[in-house]
Design a protein around this motif. Structure first.
Motif, PDB file in Angstrom:
ATOM      1  N   ALA A 222       1.612   8.121 -12.678  1.00  0.00           N
ATOM      2  CA  ALA A 222       0.169   7.855 -12.643  1.00  0.00           C
ATOM      3  C   ALA A 222      -0.539   8.757 -13.638  1.00  0.00           C
ATOM      4  CB  ALA A 222      -0.391   8.077 -11.246  1.00  0.00           C
TER       5      ALA A 222
ATOM      6  N   SER B 136      -0.427   1.830 -14.061  1.00  0.00           N
ATOM      7  CA  SER B 136      -0.230   3.278 -13.925  1.00  0.00           C
ATOM      8  C   SER B 136      -1.488   4.059 -14.260  1.00  0.00           C
ATOM      9  CB  SER B 136       0.916   3.748 -14.822  1.00  0.00           C
ATOM     10  OG  SER B 136       0.551   3.635 -16.189  1.00  0.00           O
TER      11      SER B 136
ATOM     12  N   ALA C  54       3.286   7.525  -6.146  1.00  0.00           N
ATOM     13  CA  ALA C  54       3.305   7.727  -7.596  1.00  0.00           C
ATOM     14  C   ALA C  54       3.280   9.225  -7.908  1.00  0.00           C
ATOM     15  CB  ALA C  54       2.119   7.041  -8.250  1.00  0.00           C
TER      16      ALA C  54
END
Length: 489
Positions: free
Chosen positions: A179, A203, A232
């Motif tokens: 991320a 992302s 993430a």
């Protein structure tokens, strides 16, 4: 060679090559410098696409053309291109310092090893060193890139590699879901970069911005926690110094605090606003930039060094650029050369051949000095303020907000809409004004300025005061011309 004969190749005929070059340069001087900077010339000679194709005669044929035809081709290419040198071209990127742009176009040097380009290897490092010092770093690394978008992509790739160096060899299978975080006002290259690098646009976690377009650090914290809760791994925050539309500067100190708490790479996209660091008066807008891990800075924007001139600066001193991108090609980067192979910087970059973009800024700096460049930045701020104050005096002009940079955003309210702000269709009708005026100014060739919608706001003009040739008289002309173009609406 007769002027009517096909030009063919000039290989082996330096006299003919010199004569042609002199003629081409004469066309550049006439069309670009004389006409391109003249207030009496149109900013563009607008033609519809099909007509322009015919005028340029774009078809590529099997037989070569004569010298006179080639010179006419050169003249036509310039004639029908937008005159970005002129005072009435109001964009982030305009050409003002012609010598550096012209000289950098001439050498056909590839910038991968010292033996091939000794002058430019040393020049690039000196220029990068100066830019890093302005950021606040006494050491570090960097490279000139083909535009700010690529600089931003480099930063994403470097941040990923630093966290997961195995990804260079093993690819995406070496990575958990990642991320990265940026504000909704960020440049579109952040999402493009995530897609290009295989991370995917999902992302990219979009952080809220306040009413002035600045990232909200508290929402950054919230987005990081949310990403972690979803499985993430956060690895990068991209802040912006000088957003494209509103010219906003993110609060870097507060964002750096968040990055420090979470161990995240901080990249600052200062492609537009980085040159403000040259101004002692205004550099406070980038307070905290020295805490970044990387910075993208485009001198071809506010400094008008000429496209392209874009630097990626790194605080890293561990040779991260080379470790991330290097491939040790043995036919270029031999380790047993007779000079210091650390000067062979080409393995730091994704490209092999690169233009000598550093020359544009180096020569401009030599000519004007740091003080001259500082005056250029301060003048842009002063003219933007003049425009704002003049705009406030006139009926029919409405600021979107008070600018803190040189992006002046406003609506032109035509006579038919004045005093009707309460009408249910007011916003819809106002949003149609800017496109109409843009078409009129372009087709007349009188000037060129951008417009766009923004969130819930309908189309408004975005006047960018960057060209150092601009004067208060140009600001007055701009407002007068909008009034003239819109008087019947």
């Amino acid at each position: 060679m007769a002027d009517s004969e096909p030009l063919l190749s000039l290989d082996g005929d330096p006299v003919a090559a010199e004569a042609l070059l002199r003629d081409v340069f004469g066309i550049i001087v006439d069309e670009v410098i004389r006409k391109g900077t003249s207030a009496s010339e149109k900013v563009c000679e607008w033609k519809e696409p099909e007509e322009l194709k015919q005028l340029l005669d774009l078809e590529l044929r099997s037989h070569g053309e004569s010298r006179e035809q080639i010179l006419e081709r050169c003249r036509a290419v310039i004639r029908y291109s937008v005159k970005t040198c002129g005072s009435w071209f109001w964009w982030e990127e305009c050409l003002a310092f012609v010598p550096s742009f012209t000289l950098s176009s001439l050498p056909s040097f590839s910038r991968y090893t010292y033996e091939i380009a000794p002058v430019f290897v040393l020049m690039e490092e000196e220029v990068l060193k100066k830019l890093r010092a302005l950021v606040g770093w006494s050491s570090g690394d960097g490279v000139f890139c083909p535009g700010g978008s690529i600089s931003n992509m480099y930063a994403v790739n470097l941040a990923r590699y630093q966290r997961y160096p195995d990804c260079k060899q093993r690819g995406l299978r070496a990575l958990p879901p990642l991320a990265l975080f940026t504000s909704k006002e960020c440049h579109y290259s952040i999402k493009k970069g995530a897609a290009f690098l295989g991370l995917g646009t999902d992302s990219v976690r979009v952080v809220k911005a306040d009413e002035r377009g600045k990232m909200i650090p508290e929402d950054l914290e919230r987005q990081i926690s949310l990403a972690e809760a979803e499985g993430a791994v956060p690895f990068l925050v991209t802040a912006t110094s000088g957003t494209t539309v509103l010219g906003a500067f993110d609060p870097l100190e507060a964002i750096a605090d968040v990055c420090q708490r979470h161990g995240l790479w901080l990249h600052v996209d200062a492609a537009w606003g980085g040159s403000v660091l040259l101004s002692q008066t205004h550099r406070h807008l980038l307070a905290g930039i020295q805490r970044a891990d990387s910075v993208a800075w485009n001198p071809h924007k506010l400094l008008t060094a000429g496209l392209q001139c874009s630097a990626l600066l790194l605080r890293d001193t561990s040779n991260l650029l080379k470790r991330c991108h290097g491939s040790q090609a043995s036919y270029l980067f031999q380790q047993d050369k007779f000079y210091d192979v650390a000067l062979d910087t080409g393995d730091k970059v994704v490209q092999c051949g690169r233009r000598v973009d550093c020359l544009k800024l180096w020569l401009m700096w030599k000519a004007q000095g740091g003080q001259g460049l500082e005056q250029r930045v301060d003048q842009a701020f002063a003219l933007a303020r003049y425009l704002v104050e003049e705009l406030k005096k006139r009926e029919g002009f409405e600021l979107v907000m008070e600018p803190e940079f040189v992006n002046v955003c406003f609506w032109f309210v035509p006579p038919s809409l004045r005093g009707k702000q309460g009408s249910p269709d007011y916003a819809e009708r106002l949003a149609k004004v800017a496109p109409v005026l843009k078409e009129r100014m372009v087709k007349e060739g009188s000037m060129m300025v951008g417009y766009q919608p923004h969130g819930t706001r309908g189309n408004f003009f975005r006047m960018v005061v960057a060209n150092p040739a601009l004067t208060q008289a140009d600001m007055d002309f701009f407002l007068n011309e909008l009034e003239r173009l819109g008087q019947d609406l």
